[in-house]
Write an enzyme that holds these catalytic residues in place. Structure first.
Site, PDB file in Angstrom:
ATOM      1  N   TYR A  22     -36.884  82.733 125.193  1.00 43.35           N
ATOM      2  CA  TYR A  22     -38.092  82.236 124.523  1.00 43.35           C
ATOM      3  C   TYR A  22     -38.801  81.095 125.261  1.00 43.35           C
ATOM      4  O   TYR A  22     -39.794  80.579 124.771  1.00 43.35           O
ATOM      5  CB  TYR A  22     -37.725  81.788 123.098  1.00 43.35           C
ATOM      6  CG  TYR A  22     -37.166  82.905 122.249  1.00 43.35           C
ATOM      7  CD1 TYR A  22     -37.939  84.016 121.935  1.00 43.35           C
ATOM      8  CD2 TYR A  22     -35.857  82.867 121.771  1.00 43.35           C
ATOM      9  CE1 TYR A  22     -37.432  85.049 121.166  1.00 43.35           C
ATOM     10  CE2 TYR A  22     -35.332  83.888 120.999  1.00 43.35           C
ATOM     11  CZ  TYR A  22     -36.126  84.980 120.702  1.00 43.35           C
ATOM     12  OH  TYR A  22     -35.628  86.007 119.947  1.00 43.35           O
ATOM     13  N   ASN A  71     -46.124  85.427 113.795  1.00 42.45           N
ATOM     14  CA  ASN A  71     -44.840  85.783 114.407  1.00 42.45           C
ATOM     15  C   ASN A  71     -43.802  85.620 113.309  1.00 42.45           C
ATOM     16  O   ASN A  71     -43.333  84.511 113.034  1.00 42.45           O
ATOM     17  CB  ASN A  71     -44.520  84.873 115.596  1.00 42.45           C
ATOM     18  CG  ASN A  71     -43.260  85.324 116.328  1.00 42.45           C
ATOM     19  OD1 ASN A  71     -42.499  86.140 115.811  1.00 42.45           O
ATOM     20  ND2 ASN A  71     -43.029  84.798 117.517  1.00 42.45           N
ATOM     21  N   HIS A  77     -38.315  92.549 111.384  1.00 42.95           N
ATOM     22  CA  HIS A  77     -37.492  93.759 111.422  1.00 42.95           C
ATOM     23  C   HIS A  77     -36.873  94.103 110.058  1.00 42.95           C
ATOM     24  O   HIS A  77     -36.289  95.162 109.907  1.00 42.95           O
ATOM     25  CB  HIS A  77     -36.367  93.572 112.453  1.00 42.95           C
ATOM     26  CG  HIS A  77     -36.835  92.917 113.715  1.00 42.95           C
ATOM     27  ND1 HIS A  77     -37.768  93.502 114.543  1.00 42.95           N
ATOM     28  CD2 HIS A  77     -36.534  91.707 114.282  1.00 42.95           C
ATOM     29  CE1 HIS A  77     -38.013  92.677 115.572  1.00 42.95           C
ATOM     30  NE2 HIS A  77     -37.280  91.589 115.427  1.00 42.95           N
ATOM     31  N   ASP A  84     -45.467  93.788 102.680  1.00 38.62           N
ATOM     32  CA  ASP A  84     -46.311  94.000 101.489  1.00 38.62           C
ATOM     33  C   ASP A  84     -47.369  92.908 101.365  1.00 38.62           C
ATOM     34  O   ASP A  84     -48.499  93.175 100.950  1.00 38.62           O
ATOM     35  CB  ASP A  84     -45.454  94.012 100.217  1.00 38.62           C
ATOM     36  CG  ASP A  84     -44.661  95.308 100.055  1.00 38.62           C
ATOM     37  OD1 ASP A  84     -44.932  96.275 100.783  1.00 38.62           O
ATOM     38  OD2 ASP A  84     -43.761  95.342  99.182  1.00 38.62           O
ATOM     39  N   HIS A  97     -45.214  88.463 119.351  1.00 42.42           N
ATOM     40  CA  HIS A  97     -43.836  88.111 119.694  1.00 42.42           C
ATOM     41  C   HIS A  97     -43.827  87.536 121.097  1.00 42.42           C
ATOM     42  O   HIS A  97     -44.567  88.003 121.981  1.00 42.42           O
ATOM     43  CB  HIS A  97     -42.922  89.340 119.630  1.00 42.42           C
ATOM     44  CG  HIS A  97     -42.874  89.932 118.267  1.00 42.42           C
ATOM     45  ND1 HIS A  97     -42.142  89.370 117.246  1.00 42.42           N
ATOM     46  CD2 HIS A  97     -43.505  91.006 117.741  1.00 42.42           C
ATOM     47  CE1 HIS A  97     -42.325  90.083 116.144  1.00 42.42           C
ATOM     48  NE2 HIS A  97     -43.154  91.084 116.415  1.00 42.42           N
ATOM     49  N   SER A  99     -41.064  87.563 123.060  1.00 41.92           N
ATOM     50  CA  SER A  99     -40.320  88.530 123.868  1.00 41.92           C
ATOM     51  C   SER A  99     -40.875  89.930 123.640  1.00 41.92           C
ATOM     52  O   SER A  99     -41.592  90.174 122.657  1.00 41.92           O
ATOM     53  CB  SER A  99     -38.832  88.480 123.480  1.00 41.92           C
ATOM     54  OG  SER A  99     -38.674  88.827 122.114  1.00 41.92           O
ATOM     55  N   ARG A 108     -34.383  95.439 117.032  1.00 40.70           N
ATOM     56  CA  ARG A 108     -35.670  94.744 117.167  1.00 40.70           C
ATOM     57  C   ARG A 108     -36.818  95.713 117.446  1.00 40.70           C
ATOM     58  O   ARG A 108     -37.988  95.322 117.493  1.00 40.70           O
ATOM     59  CB  ARG A 108     -35.610  93.705 118.292  1.00 40.70           C
ATOM     60  CG  ARG A 108     -34.681  92.566 118.000  1.00 40.70           C
ATOM     61  CD  ARG A 108     -34.732  91.517 119.098  1.00 40.70           C
ATOM     62  NE  ARG A 108     -33.491  90.789 119.177  1.00 40.70           N
ATOM     63  CZ  ARG A 108     -33.181  89.714 118.453  1.00 40.70           C
ATOM     64  NH1 ARG A 108     -34.043  89.226 117.598  1.00 40.70           N
ATOM     65  NH2 ARG A 108     -32.012  89.126 118.578  1.00 40.70           N
TER      66      ARG A 108
HETATM   67  C1  DQA Z   1     -39.355  87.124 118.142  1.00 41.40           C
HETATM   68  C2  DQA Z   1     -38.519  88.391 118.315  1.00 41.40           C
HETATM   69  C3  DQA Z   1     -37.604  88.593 117.120  1.00 41.40           C
HETATM   70  O1  DQA Z   1     -36.815  89.760 117.312  1.00 41.40           O
HETATM   71  C4  DQA Z   1     -36.670  87.416 116.979  1.00 41.40           C
HETATM   72  O2  DQA Z   1     -35.863  87.567 115.821  1.00 41.40           O
HETATM   73  C5  DQA Z   1     -37.376  86.117 116.968  1.00 41.40           C
HETATM   74  C6  DQA Z   1     -38.505  85.907 117.872  1.00 41.40           C
HETATM   75  C7  DQA Z   1     -40.206  86.826 119.393  1.00 41.40           C
HETATM   76  O3  DQA Z   1     -41.161  86.064 119.267  1.00 41.40           O
HETATM   77  O4  DQA Z   1     -39.896  87.326 120.477  1.00 41.40           O
HETATM   78  O5  DQA Z   1     -36.967  85.180 116.286  1.00 41.40           O
HETATM   79  O6  DQA Z   1     -40.259  87.331 117.059  1.00 41.40           O
END
Ligand code: DQA
Length: 144
Positions: A22, A71, A77, A84, A97, A99, A108
């Site tokens: 991250y 985000n 997930h 909703d 996101h 990542s 994910r």
């Molecule tokens: C995330 C990706 C998610 O799978 C993960 O749980 C996160 C960060 C991302 O910004 O890459 O907490 O949302």
């Protein structure tokens, strides 16, 4: 144009949390930068680790902002309730996101929330947020 950036669980630890995935910059420091890059945009920022709080923030933002950059982190997930909430509000939402969720563990690869968003940006680190701002400006900017 007024945009809400809404970050979900563990993103308060950005910069400290798994930096190889991250990055090592805090969101607060990045927010200062994009505020300067987009002087025409009024940014509102919120972060919560609590699912219900994220839902309340989405409801409250509904009539108060022009767009939401979300985000939802791990809730992306799993959370039918956040999905909703996005479906329930009129304000357009872009899912982001840091990542590339499709290049990571299989759990994910599912996003329950993206279906209700106008688009999804994943994999560009903090730049994902900037790309979402640009998408809002490009798509809706002329009407502001
Ligand atoms: C995330 C990706 C998610 O799978 C993960 O749980 C996160 C960060 C991302 O910004 O890459 O907490 O949302």
């Amino acid at each position: 144009m007024k945009l809400l950036i809404l970050n979900g669980p563990n993103l308060n630890l950005l910069g400290l949390r798994e930096p190889s995935v991250y990055g090592n910059r805090s969101f607060e420091s990045y927010l200062e930068e994009i505020t300067q890059v987009f002087p025409v945009v009024e940014f509102v920022y919120a972060q919560s680790n609590v699912e219900g709080e994220l839902i309340n923030l989405l409801h409250e933002a509904n009539s108060n902002v022009d767009g939401i950059i979300l985000n939802a982190a791990g809730y992306t997930h799993t959370s039918v309730a956040i999905a909703d909430a996005i479906a329930a509000i009129k304000t357009p939402v872009i899912e982001v996101h840091l990542s590339n969720i499709y290049a990571r563990e299989e759990f994910r690869h599912t996003t329950l929330t993206a279906k209700h968003c106008i688009g999804l940006i994943s994999g560009f680190g903090l730049l994902s947020y900037q790309l979402a701002v640009e998408a809002f400006i490009e798509k809706f900017g002329k009407s502001y």
